[in-house]
Design an enzyme around this catalytic site. Structure first.
Site, mmCIF file in Angstrom:
data_model
loop_
_atom_site.group_PDB
_atom_site.id
_atom_site.type_symbol
_atom_site.label_atom_id
_atom_site.label_comp_id
_atom_site.label_asym_id
_atom_site.label_seq_id
_atom_site.Cartn_x
_atom_site.Cartn_y
_atom_site.Cartn_z
ATOM 1 N N HIS A 99 0.836 -1.199 0.000
ATOM 2 C CA HIS A 99 0.000 0.000 0.000
ATOM 3 C C HIS A 99 0.867 1.244 0.000
ATOM 4 O O HIS A 99 1.839 1.336 0.741
ATOM 5 C CB HIS A 99 -0.978 0.033 1.186
ATOM 6 C CG HIS A 99 -0.359 -0.208 2.512
ATOM 7 N ND1 HIS A 99 0.022 -1.464 2.951
ATOM 8 C CD2 HIS A 99 -0.039 0.645 3.520
ATOM 9 C CE1 HIS A 99 0.542 -1.371 4.158
ATOM 10 N NE2 HIS A 99 0.518 -0.098 4.535
ATOM 11 N N HIS A 101 0.932 5.158 0.873
ATOM 12 C CA HIS A 101 0.245 6.192 1.650
ATOM 13 C C HIS A 101 0.338 7.514 0.892
ATOM 14 O O HIS A 101 1.432 7.934 0.499
ATOM 15 C CB HIS A 101 0.940 6.404 3.000
ATOM 16 C CG HIS A 101 0.895 5.233 3.938
ATOM 17 N ND1 HIS A 101 -0.027 5.140 4.949
ATOM 18 C CD2 HIS A 101 1.659 4.122 4.028
ATOM 19 C CE1 HIS A 101 0.183 4.014 5.634
ATOM 20 N NE2 HIS A 101 1.202 3.383 5.085
HETATM 21 P P1 5GP Z 1 1.290 0.489 7.473
HETATM 22 O O1 5GP Z 1 1.684 0.829 8.877
HETATM 23 O O2 5GP Z 1 1.109 -1.009 7.281
HETATM 24 O O3 5GP Z 1 2.186 1.118 6.439
HETATM 25 O O4 5GP Z 1 -0.093 1.185 7.250
HETATM 26 C C1 5GP Z 1 -1.317 0.561 7.417
HETATM 27 C C2 5GP Z 1 -2.369 1.633 7.393
HETATM 28 O O5 5GP Z 1 -3.623 0.995 7.230
HETATM 29 C C3 5GP Z 1 -2.433 2.455 8.667
HETATM 30 O O6 5GP Z 1 -2.240 3.823 8.341
HETATM 31 C C4 5GP Z 1 -3.809 2.167 9.220
HETATM 32 O O7 5GP Z 1 -4.422 3.309 9.784
HETATM 33 C C5 5GP Z 1 -4.570 1.673 8.006
HETATM 34 N N1 5GP Z 1 -5.591 0.690 8.295
HETATM 35 C C6 5GP Z 1 -5.468 -0.403 9.102
HETATM 36 N N2 5GP Z 1 -6.611 -1.110 9.104
HETATM 37 C C7 5GP Z 1 -7.481 -0.465 8.298
HETATM 38 C C8 5GP Z 1 -8.831 -0.709 7.908
HETATM 39 O O8 5GP Z 1 -9.468 -1.697 8.313
HETATM 40 N N3 5GP Z 1 -9.398 0.189 7.063
HETATM 41 C C9 5GP Z 1 -8.714 1.275 6.587
HETATM 42 N N4 5GP Z 1 -9.381 2.076 5.760
HETATM 43 N N5 5GP Z 1 -7.450 1.541 6.941
HETATM 44 C C10 5GP Z 1 -6.836 0.686 7.787
#
Ligand code: 5GP
Ligand code: ZN
Length: 137
Positions: A99, A101
């Protein structure tokens, strides 16, 4: 893969506030935004991160991210954006599905997510550059 929350969002088994969708890519609002307007862009196909994603999916995510970044900046009237991918747990990756951001930045928003530091010596930098170059040799 069945436990992957982003795959569940793609399948429609979990809700998400979607902002863009095409054959290969989905984008939706981050549920816990770093800043208001924070969008996540994902490939529909499961993999872990940029290190194992199919190159064709990576290209589609990159193309879509650029378009969604422009739309997000315009819609939020942000003064800028941070485009970030956390790769592996030690770098902050929590959801093990690729993903990007898209984080809108606003004047004086107080975010300080980019720290530079000094090399102890230029030799260290050059040695690391050599090691990286050797991976392409
Ligand atoms: P990472 O830390 O893996 O780079 O980012 C994961 C992101 O996914 C975080 O910013 C978190 O807020 C978001 N996230 C986690 N679970 C969910 C979800 O169920 N729905 C949405 N829309 N975002 C999520
Ligand atoms: Zn997944």
């Amino acid at each position: 893969m069945n436990d992957c929350i982003f795959c569940k969002i793609v399948a429609g088994d979990l809700p998400a506030e979607k902002v863009y969708e095409d054959e290969k890519v989905l984008a939706f609002m981050d549920i816990r935004p770093t800043n208001e307007g924070h969008v996540l862009v994902i490939p529909k196909a499961h993999s872990t991160n940029v290190l194992d994603i199919e190159e064709s999916d990576w290209i589609e995510v990159a193309k879509a991210t650029r378009r969604i970044a422009k739309a997000t900046k315009s819609a939020t009237q942000a003064c800028g954006l941070n485009l970030v991918m956390n790769v592996e747990s030690c770098a902050g990756q929590v959801v093990m599905h690729p993903h990007a951001h898209i984080i809108p930045r606003y004047e004086n928003d107080g975010l300080d997510i980019w720290h530079g530091k000094e090399y102890e010596s230029e030799t260290i930098m050059k040695e690391l550059a050599n090691k990286i170059r050797n991976k392409f040799a």
